[in-house]
Motif scaffolding. Structure first.
Motif, PDB file in Angstrom:
ATOM      1  N   CYS A   1       0.778  -1.187  -0.015  1.00  0.00           N
ATOM      2  CA  CYS A   1      -0.136   0.023   0.100  1.00  0.00           C
ATOM      3  C   CYS A   1       0.763   1.330  -0.240  1.00  0.00           C
ATOM      4  CB  CYS A   1      -0.785  -0.059   1.118  1.00  0.00           C
ATOM      5  SG  CYS A   1      -2.263  -1.105   1.360  1.00  0.00           S
TER       6      CYS A   1
ATOM      7  N   GLY B   1      -6.262  -4.632   0.006  1.00  0.00           N
ATOM      8  CA  GLY B   1      -7.064  -4.977   1.030  1.00  0.00           C
ATOM      9  C   GLY B   1      -8.116  -5.940   0.864  1.00  0.00           C
TER      10      GLY B   1
ATOM     11  N   PHE C   1      -7.997  -5.423   7.086  1.00  0.00           N
ATOM     12  CA  PHE C   1      -7.142  -5.250   5.680  1.00  0.00           C
ATOM     13  C   PHE C   1      -7.878  -3.948   4.974  1.00  0.00           C
ATOM     14  CE2 PHE C   1      -6.675  -9.920   6.604  1.00  0.00           C
ATOM     15  CZ  PHE C   1      -5.462  -9.721   7.183  1.00  0.00           C
TER      16      PHE C   1
ATOM     17  N   GLY D   1      -6.257  -0.585   3.676  1.00  0.00           N
ATOM     18  CA  GLY D   1      -6.414  -0.210   2.100  1.00  0.00           C
ATOM     19  C   GLY D   1      -7.136   0.994   1.820  1.00  0.00           C
TER      20      GLY D   1
END
Length: 211
Positions: free
Chosen positions: A45, A56, A149, A153
C-alpha cells in the motif's frame, strides 16, 4: 527461523507477482503460516496507494478462504495433524481457553479478533474443532478480516503515503473503538435475551474437552 520467514515475507512486496504472494500469504496465515500478511500489505500500500483498496480486498478474500482451511483442519483432521500444528505454532496452551470463549461467545470472539493480535489461525482451527456454525464462522470472519485489511487499504487509498504515520500511531485506538461498538452491541443483545452477561470463566480453563 521466524526472523527469516518474516524477511522472506517482506521481500515479496517487490516481487513482480506481489499480489499473488499477498493472496498466498494471507491464505496460509489463516491456518498454518506463522507470519501475518499485515507487514506485506502495508509495504504494498505504501508503494502503490492508488491500488490499496485492491490489495485490502485481496488480503480479505484470501484470508477468509484460508480460514475455511483452518476450520477444516480443526473439524476433520485435528487428531491427524491439527494438534501437532498448534504445538508447532506455539498455540497449544491457548487452545483450551479458545474453545471455551468460542463456545460461550461465538461470533463475538471472531469479531474481537479483528481488533486484537489474537492469531486468526487459532480461531479458525478451534472453530472447526468445536463445530461452530459454518455460517456464523464465515460472516464473522468476513467482517473481522475486512475491518483489518480494508481499513488499511482505504486509508492508504484516501490519504496516500502520509497516512503511514497516522496508521502506526492510531490504528490500535480505532480498532479498540470499533471493538467497543460492535461487541458492546452483541453483549447488550445477549443481556436482553439471556439475562446477565456471561462470566469470564474461560480465562481459567486449562484442560481441553471434546467437541
Amino acid at each position: 527461523m521466524i526472523s527469516r520467514l518474516y524477511q522472506w515475507t517482506l521481500a515479496k512486496a517487490a516481487h513482480r507477482h506481489a499480489e499473488r504472494w499477498l493472496a498466498v500469504i494471507s491464505f496460509m496465515e489463516s491456518s498454518f503460516f506463522p507470519i501475518p500478511p499485515h507487514p506485506l500489505l502495508g509495504l504494498m500500500c505504501l508503494a502503490r496507494p492508488e491500488n490499496a483498496l485492491r490489495f485490502g480486498f485481496i488480503c480479505t478474500l484470501a484470508s477468509v478462504l484460508g480460514g475455511l482451511l483452518g476450520y477444516a483442519i480443526g473439524h476433520f483432521f485435528f487428531a491427524l495433524f491439527g494438534e501437532s500444528l498448534l504445538h508447532a505454532l506455539g498455540l497449544a496452551k491457548s487452545f483450551p481457553a479458545a474453545q471455551c470463549y468460542l463456545r460461550e461467545y461465538g461470533a463475538e470472539i471472531i469479531l474481537i479478533k479483528g481488533a486484537t493480535p489474537i492469531p486468526f489461525k487459532l480461531i479458525t482451527i478451534t472453530a472447526g474443532f468445536i463445530g461452530l456454525s459454518l455460517f456464523t464462522f464465515i460472516w464473522a470472519s468476513i467482517l473481522s478480516r475486512a475491518f483489518q485489511f480494508m481499513l488499511v487499504g482505504f486509508l492508504f487509498w484516501k490519504f496516500g503515503r502520509p497516512i503511514k504515520a497516522f496508521i502506526e500511531k492510531y490504528l490500535g485506538l480505532l480498532s479498540a473503538l470499533f471493538l467497543v461498538l460492535v461487541v458492546g452491541g452483541f453483549i447488550a443483545a445477549s443481556m436482553l435475551t439471556s439475562g446477565p452477561a456471561k462470566s469470564d470463566k474461560c480465562s481459567q480453563v486449562t484442560v481441553s474437552t471434546p467437541a
